[in-house]
Write a protein that holds these residues in place. Structure first.
Motif, PDB file in Angstrom:
ATOM      1  N   TYR A   1       0.798  -1.133  -0.145  1.00 56.35           N
ATOM      2  CA  TYR A   1       0.135   0.023   0.027  1.00 56.35           C
ATOM      3  C   TYR A   1       0.768   1.188   0.143  1.00 56.35           C
ATOM      4  CZ  TYR A   1      -3.843  -3.166   1.192  1.00 56.35           C
ATOM      5  OH  TYR A   1      -5.059  -4.027   1.075  1.00 56.35           O
ATOM      6  N   GLU A   2       0.485   2.367  -0.695  1.00 61.79           N
ATOM      7  CA  GLU A   2       1.103   3.587  -0.845  1.00 61.79           C
ATOM      8  C   GLU A   2       0.468   4.600   0.217  1.00 61.79           C
ATOM      9  OE1 GLU A   2       1.463   4.876  -4.950  1.00 61.79           O
ATOM     10  OE2 GLU A   2       2.959   3.230  -5.579  1.00 61.79           O
ATOM     11  N   ALA A   3       1.402   5.266   0.699  1.00 68.03           N
ATOM     12  CA  ALA A   3       1.142   6.429   1.333  1.00 68.03           C
ATOM     13  C   ALA A   3       1.821   7.851   0.455  1.00 68.03           C
ATOM     14  CB  ALA A   3       1.659   6.535   2.706  1.00 68.03           C
ATOM     15  N   THR A   4       0.751   8.743   0.282  1.00 68.26           N
ATOM     16  CA  THR A   4       1.000   9.838  -0.790  1.00 68.26           C
ATOM     17  C   THR A   4       0.625  11.109   0.017  1.00 68.26           C
ATOM     18  OG1 THR A   4       0.711   8.458  -2.774  1.00 68.26           O
ATOM     19  CG2 THR A   4       0.935  10.558  -3.048  1.00 68.26           C
ATOM     20  N   VAL A   5       1.728  11.984  -0.032  1.00 66.48           N
ATOM     21  CA  VAL A   5       1.375  13.307   0.456  1.00 66.48           C
ATOM     22  C   VAL A   5       1.979  14.368  -0.428  1.00 66.48           C
ATOM     23  CG1 VAL A   5       1.904  14.836   2.432  1.00 66.48           C
ATOM     24  CG2 VAL A   5       1.621  12.520   2.852  1.00 66.48           C
ATOM     25  N   SER A   6       1.277  15.419  -0.722  1.00 68.02           N
ATOM     26  CA  SER A   6       1.810  16.659  -1.304  1.00 68.02           C
ATOM     27  C   SER A   6       1.810  17.980  -0.540  1.00 68.02           C
ATOM     28  CB  SER A   6       1.006  16.809  -2.530  1.00 68.02           C
ATOM     29  OG  SER A   6       1.437  15.766  -3.658  1.00 68.02           O
TER      30      SER A   6
ATOM     31  N   HIS B   1      11.006   0.054   2.718  1.00 68.95           N
ATOM     32  CA  HIS B   1      10.260   1.129   1.916  1.00 68.95           C
ATOM     33  C   HIS B   1      11.091   1.682   0.944  1.00 68.95           C
ATOM     34  CE1 HIS B   1       7.039   0.784   5.072  1.00 68.95           C
ATOM     35  NE2 HIS B   1       7.745   1.212   5.844  1.00 68.95           N
ATOM     36  N   THR B   2      10.413   2.495  -0.136  1.00 73.97           N
ATOM     37  CA  THR B   2      10.994   3.229  -1.085  1.00 73.97           C
ATOM     38  C   THR B   2      10.106   4.689  -0.851  1.00 73.97           C
ATOM     39  OG1 THR B   2      11.579   1.508  -2.541  1.00 73.97           O
ATOM     40  CG2 THR B   2      11.766   3.846  -3.330  1.00 73.97           C
ATOM     41  N   LEU B   3      11.090   5.504  -0.558  1.00 73.56           N
ATOM     42  CA  LEU B   3      10.650   6.953  -0.632  1.00 73.56           C
ATOM     43  C   LEU B   3      10.791   7.743  -1.794  1.00 73.56           C
ATOM     44  CD1 LEU B   3      11.649   7.732   3.145  1.00 73.56           C
ATOM     45  CD2 LEU B   3       9.417   6.699   2.205  1.00 73.56           C
TER      46      LEU B   3
ATOM     47  N   LEU C   1       5.202  13.361  -2.006  1.00 69.34           N
ATOM     48  CA  LEU C   1       6.470  12.195  -1.426  1.00 69.34           C
ATOM     49  C   LEU C   1       5.284  10.874  -1.414  1.00 69.34           C
ATOM     50  CD1 LEU C   1       8.138  10.485   0.070  1.00 69.34           C
ATOM     51  CD2 LEU C   1       7.183  11.686   2.397  1.00 69.34           C
ATOM     52  N   VAL C   2       5.814   9.803  -1.941  1.00 70.19           N
ATOM     53  CA  VAL C   2       5.141   8.605  -1.945  1.00 70.19           C
ATOM     54  C   VAL C   2       6.140   7.750  -1.219  1.00 70.19           C
ATOM     55  CG1 VAL C   2       4.642   6.588  -3.496  1.00 70.19           C
ATOM     56  CG2 VAL C   2       4.179   8.865  -4.295  1.00 70.19           C
ATOM     57  N   GLN C   3       5.392   6.990  -0.153  1.00 70.54           N
ATOM     58  CA  GLN C   3       6.023   5.870   0.396  1.00 70.54           C
ATOM     59  C   GLN C   3       5.561   4.605   0.159  1.00 70.54           C
ATOM     60  OE1 GLN C   3       6.827   6.005   4.935  1.00 70.54           O
ATOM     61  NE2 GLN C   3       5.802   3.907   4.919  1.00 70.54           N
ATOM     62  N   ASP C   4       6.200   3.411  -0.391  1.00 66.95           N
ATOM     63  CA  ASP C   4       5.695   2.193  -0.846  1.00 66.95           C
ATOM     64  C   ASP C   4       5.779   1.366   0.280  1.00 66.95           C
ATOM     65  OD1 ASP C   4       8.013   1.317  -0.995  1.00 66.95           O
ATOM     66  OD2 ASP C   4       7.949   0.584  -2.967  1.00 66.95           O
ATOM     67  N   ASN C   5       5.048  -0.022  -0.124  1.00 67.76           N
ATOM     68  CA  ASN C   5       5.340  -1.120   0.835  1.00 67.76           C
ATOM     69  C   ASN C   5       5.018  -0.984   2.040  1.00 67.76           C
ATOM     70  OD1 ASN C   5       6.189  -4.063   0.659  1.00 67.76           O
ATOM     71  ND2 ASN C   5       8.301  -3.582   1.369  1.00 67.76           N
ATOM     72  N   ASN C   6       3.803  -0.320   2.474  1.00 71.48           N
ATOM     73  CA  ASN C   6       3.170  -0.458   3.617  1.00 71.48           C
ATOM     74  C   ASN C   6       2.206  -1.801   3.659  1.00 71.48           C
ATOM     75  OD1 ASN C   6       3.541   2.373   4.941  1.00 71.48           O
ATOM     76  ND2 ASN C   6       3.485   2.833   2.880  1.00 71.48           N
ATOM     77  N   PRO C   7       2.223  -2.544   4.735  1.00 74.78           N
ATOM     78  CA  PRO C   7       1.569  -3.711   4.685  1.00 74.78           C
ATOM     79  C   PRO C   7       0.059  -3.763   4.647  1.00 74.78           C
ATOM     80  CG  PRO C   7       2.494  -3.514   6.710  1.00 74.78           C
ATOM     81  CD  PRO C   7       3.039  -2.278   5.984  1.00 74.78           C
TER      82      PRO C   7
ATOM     83  N   ALA D   1      -3.480  -0.993   4.484  1.00 78.25           N
ATOM     84  CA  ALA D   1      -4.210   0.601   4.293  1.00 78.25           C
ATOM     85  C   ALA D   1      -4.024   1.158   5.401  1.00 78.25           C
ATOM     86  CB  ALA D   1      -5.574   0.172   3.784  1.00 78.25           C
ATOM     87  N   GLU D   2      -4.395   0.644   6.570  1.00 83.19           N
ATOM     88  CA  GLU D   2      -4.085   1.347   8.017  1.00 83.19           C
ATOM     89  C   GLU D   2      -2.676   1.813   8.206  1.00 83.19           C
ATOM     90  OE1 GLU D   2      -5.468  -1.704   7.640  1.00 83.19           O
ATOM     91  OE2 GLU D   2      -7.628  -0.982   7.879  1.00 83.19           O
ATOM     92  N   ALA D   3      -1.563   0.825   7.962  1.00 83.06           N
ATOM     93  CA  ALA D   3      -0.519   1.349   7.994  1.00 83.06           C
ATOM     94  C   ALA D   3      -0.160   2.544   7.068  1.00 83.06           C
ATOM     95  CB  ALA D   3       0.628   0.085   7.709  1.00 83.06           C
ATOM     96  N   ALA D   4      -0.722   2.362   5.781  1.00 83.02           N
ATOM     97  CA  ALA D   4      -0.225   3.481   4.739  1.00 83.02           C
ATOM     98  C   ALA D   4      -0.599   4.848   5.374  1.00 83.02           C
ATOM     99  CB  ALA D   4      -1.166   3.229   3.473  1.00 83.02           C
ATOM    100  N   GLU D   5      -1.946   4.867   5.942  1.00 80.42           N
ATOM    101  CA  GLU D   5      -2.713   6.043   6.481  1.00 80.42           C
ATOM    102  C   GLU D   5      -1.799   6.668   7.668  1.00 80.42           C
ATOM    103  OE1 GLU D   5      -5.031   9.329   7.159  1.00 80.42           O
ATOM    104  OE2 GLU D   5      -5.013   8.107   5.375  1.00 80.42           O
ATOM    105  N   HIS D   6      -1.271   5.570   8.687  1.00 81.71           N
ATOM    106  CA  HIS D   6      -0.364   6.300   9.761  1.00 81.71           C
ATOM    107  C   HIS D   6       0.797   7.033   9.045  1.00 81.71           C
ATOM    108  CE1 HIS D   6       2.767   5.822  12.882  1.00 81.71           C
ATOM    109  NE2 HIS D   6       1.508   6.156  13.645  1.00 81.71           N
ATOM    110  N   SER D   7       1.441   6.220   8.000  1.00 83.48           N
ATOM    111  CA  SER D   7       2.463   6.977   7.289  1.00 83.48           C
ATOM    112  C   SER D   7       2.270   8.226   6.818  1.00 83.48           C
ATOM    113  CB  SER D   7       3.092   5.830   6.479  1.00 83.48           C
ATOM    114  OG  SER D   7       3.653   4.582   6.929  1.00 83.48           O
ATOM    115  N   ARG D   8       0.983   8.242   6.159  1.00 85.41           N
ATOM    116  CA  ARG D   8       0.663   9.344   5.512  1.00 85.41           C
ATOM    117  C   ARG D   8       0.749  10.630   6.336  1.00 85.41           C
ATOM    118  NH1 ARG D   8      -3.076  12.637   4.868  1.00 85.41           N
ATOM    119  NH2 ARG D   8      -4.487  11.662   6.175  1.00 85.41           N
ATOM    120  N   GLN D   9       0.089  10.356   7.590  1.00 81.43           N
ATOM    121  CA  GLN D   9      -0.164  11.440   8.406  1.00 81.43           C
ATOM    122  C   GLN D   9       1.072  11.835   9.145  1.00 81.43           C
ATOM    123  OE1 GLN D   9      -2.783   9.817  11.750  1.00 81.43           O
ATOM    124  NE2 GLN D   9      -4.395   9.677  10.184  1.00 81.43           N
ATOM    125  N   ASN D  10       2.237  10.807   9.140  1.00 85.42           N
ATOM    126  CA  ASN D  10       3.545  11.398   9.689  1.00 85.42           C
ATOM    127  C   ASN D  10       4.231  12.119   8.631  1.00 85.42           C
ATOM    128  OD1 ASN D  10       3.650  10.251  12.306  1.00 85.42           O
ATOM    129  ND2 ASN D  10       4.667   8.283  11.588  1.00 85.42           N
TER     130      ASN D  10
END
Length: 143
Positions: free
Chosen positions: A4-9, A92-94, A109-115, A117-126
């Motif tokens: 799962y990806e976390a994406t922020v702009s 992860h790849t950032l 910023l895109v962070q991949d390899n979140n295990p 959807a919840e982990a991706a959302e946590h990463s997105r918030q950080n």
């Protein structure tokens, strides 16, 4: 990219070269990376480390710079020191993309390899907090 990806702009009122300087100067990186000590030459193939204290516990995360196309793209791997084994599943790849816009620079910023959807959302918030602090740092450097 995997998992799962976390994406922020965020939009920064500074030119891409200024944002690049804020992104790739180790002393400045600590101002937006939660106070971490960052070490890297930001050259492809080179190492990157982040050391500090998070939630009262010391850590040292590390990775490898994959791409550094000044002032447009910075991509590196990241492995947390949370005690997980060094396997591709835990890495992860950032990817930071800097795009010139009329009022400055859009940083994505895109962070991949979140295990999950919840982990991706946590990463997105950080990462939202990190990009906000990067914006402030770059705007202080000037246009």
């Amino acid at each position: 990219m995997t998992g799962y990806e976390a994406t922020v702009s965020t939009d920064v009122a500074a030119l891409p070269h200024t944002v690049w300087t804020a992104l790739t100067t180790p002393e400045l990186a600590g101002t937006y990376m939660f106070g971490a000590t960052v070490e890297s030459t930001f050259e492809p193939g080179g190492a990157i480390t982040f050391a500090g204290t998070w939630e009262g516990r010391p850590y040292e995360d590390h990775g490898t710079i994959l791409d550094a196309d000044e002032p447009h793209l910075l991509r590196y791997t990241h492995l947390s020191s949370r005690g997980e084994p060094e396997t591709p599943e835990n890495r992860h790849t950032l990817t930071f993309t800097l795009e010139e816009i009329p009022d400055g620079t859009r940083v994505t910023l895109v962070q991949d390899n979140n295990p999950t959807a919840e982990a991706a959302e946590h990463s997105r918030q950080n990462w939202e907090r990190v990009l906000e602090a990067l914006r402030v740092t770059a705007e202080r450097l000037g246009g």
